[in-house]
Design a protein around this motif. Structure first.
Motif, PDB file in Angstrom:
ATOM      1  N   MET A 101     -22.694  34.626  17.829  1.00 53.60           N
ATOM      2  CA  MET A 101     -22.481  33.433  18.571  1.00 53.60           C
ATOM      3  C   MET A 101     -23.574  33.276  19.964  1.00 53.60           C
ATOM      4  SD  MET A 101     -21.763  30.590  18.305  1.00 53.60           S
ATOM      5  CE  MET A 101     -21.148  30.386  17.000  1.00 53.60           C
ATOM      6  N   ASN A 102     -23.220  33.842  20.721  1.00 53.60           N
ATOM      7  CA  ASN A 102     -23.971  33.989  22.764  1.00 53.60           C
ATOM      8  C   ASN A 102     -25.897  34.006  21.847  1.00 53.60           C
ATOM      9  OD1 ASN A 102     -23.632  36.522  21.150  1.00 53.60           O
ATOM     10  ND2 ASN A 102     -25.011  37.668  23.245  1.00 53.60           N
ATOM     11  N   VAL A 103     -26.106  34.627  21.348  1.00 55.67           N
ATOM     12  CA  VAL A 103     -28.141  34.403  20.920  1.00 55.67           C
ATOM     13  C   VAL A 103     -28.423  32.814  20.141  1.00 55.67           C
ATOM     14  CG1 VAL A 103     -29.631  36.169  20.068  1.00 55.67           C
ATOM     15  CG2 VAL A 103     -27.729  37.329  21.067  1.00 55.67           C
ATOM     16  N   SER A 104     -26.893  33.273  19.129  1.00 55.72           N
ATOM     17  CA  SER A 104     -27.106  31.934  18.512  1.00 55.72           C
ATOM     18  C   SER A 104     -28.450  30.790  19.645  1.00 55.72           C
ATOM     19  CB  SER A 104     -26.118  31.501  17.249  1.00 55.72           C
ATOM     20  OG  SER A 104     -26.550  32.878  16.542  1.00 55.72           O
ATOM     21  N   MET A 105     -27.474  30.680  20.961  1.00 58.58           N
ATOM     22  CA  MET A 105     -26.961  29.429  21.182  1.00 58.58           C
ATOM     23  C   MET A 105     -27.914  29.533  22.473  1.00 58.58           C
ATOM     24  SD  MET A 105     -23.888  27.431  20.680  1.00 58.58           S
ATOM     25  CE  MET A 105     -23.600  26.885  22.509  1.00 58.58           C
ATOM     26  N   ALA A 106     -28.130  30.657  22.566  1.00 61.11           N
ATOM     27  CA  ALA A 106     -29.817  30.720  24.061  1.00 61.11           C
ATOM     28  C   ALA A 106     -30.506  30.135  23.275  1.00 61.11           C
ATOM     29  CB  ALA A 106     -29.683  32.378  23.647  1.00 61.11           C
ATOM     30  N   ILE A 107     -30.873  30.139  21.707  1.00 60.06           N
ATOM     31  CA  ILE A 107     -32.245  29.531  21.040  1.00 60.06           C
ATOM     32  C   ILE A 107     -32.586  28.346  21.585  1.00 60.06           C
ATOM     33  CG2 ILE A 107     -33.588  29.567  18.986  1.00 60.06           C
ATOM     34  CD1 ILE A 107     -31.845  32.021  18.095  1.00 60.06           C
ATOM     35  N   THR A 108     -34.078  27.945  21.828  1.00 59.91           N
ATOM     36  CA  THR A 108     -34.158  26.127  22.058  1.00 59.91           C
ATOM     37  C   THR A 108     -35.297  26.429  21.686  1.00 59.91           C
ATOM     38  OG1 THR A 108     -35.392  27.562  24.075  1.00 59.91           O
ATOM     39  CG2 THR A 108     -33.876  27.253  24.684  1.00 59.91           C
ATOM     40  N   LYS A 109     -35.699  24.546  20.994  1.00 61.69           N
ATOM     41  CA  LYS A 109     -36.898  24.585  20.770  1.00 61.69           C
ATOM     42  C   LYS A 109     -38.079  25.351  21.191  1.00 61.69           C
ATOM     43  CE  LYS A 109     -40.133  20.815  19.975  1.00 61.69           C
ATOM     44  NZ  LYS A 109     -40.515  19.196  20.479  1.00 61.69           N
ATOM     45  N   HIS A 110     -38.711  25.745  22.493  1.00 66.81           N
ATOM     46  CA  HIS A 110     -39.439  26.699  22.692  1.00 66.81           C
ATOM     47  C   HIS A 110     -39.259  28.061  21.985  1.00 66.81           C
ATOM     48  CE1 HIS A 110     -42.408  28.661  25.418  1.00 66.81           C
ATOM     49  NE2 HIS A 110     -41.053  29.177  25.948  1.00 66.81           N
ATOM     50  N   ASP A 111     -38.386  28.576  22.305  1.00 65.36           N
ATOM     51  CA  ASP A 111     -38.386  29.860  21.709  1.00 65.36           C
ATOM     52  C   ASP A 111     -38.512  30.409  19.757  1.00 65.36           C
ATOM     53  OD1 ASP A 111     -37.794  30.943  24.132  1.00 65.36           O
ATOM     54  OD2 ASP A 111     -35.297  30.296  23.456  1.00 65.36           O
TER      55      ASP A 111
END
Length: 272
Positions: free
Chosen positions: A123-133
């Motif tokens: 979950m923590n990595v899932s949340m960290a992903i942005t459009k830019h990423d």
């Protein structure tokens, strides 16, 4: 149009937006997106209206009223709404690598369906992903993922596999090439012939059962789990229950034992 991408969703706008951004940067853009919406509220419709103005890929929203977990039915409705002869299936929580569409198209072959896998994120990595990423494909970079909190594992090699190594891993993997709803594809005519997904089945094996009927029809499967890459965003699964699993297992047993090809309650029950 070369393909229709069918993805299921239910009240998960944040994840769905990330997935659609993943499809917006594909190397092959000759496809449409069909959202198989199993009863989401108005926020999903609002999101799709916004994204239609921001990306060039056609988006079709197929919606049904919320009546509990009825994914098989909404997928069948999405099949009927598709406008191409080749269908790629995924979920609204799986971000595709930029070559995802081209891989499925390159491997497609009459008499076969394709079987891909996924790479599960916490979950923590899932949340960290942005459009830019997503646009820059950072979320498929092992080093970037580890910096964001992903634990090191030999499994991360899948994210960067391509060319010879992806074909080699596809060949040696012990995992069977089954129909996996998060990453599979096939010809529309084959799915129509077997009457699509079995609508008696809720969560637990309904994708595999469809694949088993395709095999009963005479199709073979190709393994592409190390070629067609998606990252799976974490989420809760409140719709899982033991009774449903037992019911679905019995249906699958019957499909295998009696070589069932066409389900009795499938696509044709949605025709007007």
């Amino acid at each position: 149009m070369k393909a229709s991408v069918i993805m299921s969703t239910y009240n998960a706008e944040e994840w769905l937006e990330k997935v659609i951004w993943g499809f917006s940067v594909q190397t092959d853009t000759d496809f449409e997106i069909i959202i198989a919406d199993d009863g989401s509220g108005p926020k999903t419709k609002e999101l799709l209206e916004k994204l239609r103005k921001e990306i060039d890929i056609p988006i079709i929203h197929v919606w049904q009223e919320d009546a509990g977990f009825q994914k098989s039915q909404i997928l069948n409705k999405a099949i009927l709404a598709s406008n191409s002869d080749y269908l790629i299936f995924t979920d609204g929580d799986c971000i595709p690598r930029k070559d995802f569409i081209s891989v499925h198209l390159n491997y497609r072959e009459k008499g076969y369906f394709l079987s891909g896998g996924y790479f599960m994120l916490p979950m923590n990595v899932s949340m960290a992903i942005t459009k830019h990423d997503i646009v820059e494909q950072n979320c498929f970079n092992t080093k970037w993922l580890i910096e964001k909190g992903l634990k090191k594992s030999f499994k991360t090699a899948k994210l960067n596999s391509s060319g010879f190594w992806s074909r080699f891993f596809n060949f040696i993997t012990p995992t069977k090439a089954t129909w996996n709803g998060h990453n599979a594809s096939g010809w529309k005519e084959d799915l129509l012939f077997i009457n699509g997904f079995n609508q008696e089945m809720q969560y637990g094996g309904q994708d595999r059962e469809l694949g088993e009927r395709l095999v009963n029809k005479g199709l073979k499967s190709k393994q592409i789990r190390y070629s067609a890459i998606v990252i799976h965003l974490d989420h809760a699964r409140g719709y899982v229950n033991e009774e449903t699993w037992r019911k679905n297992f019995a249906i699958r047993e019957n499909t295998r034992k009696n070589k069932v090809v066409k389900t009795a309650i499938g696509i044709d029950s949605n025709l007007k």
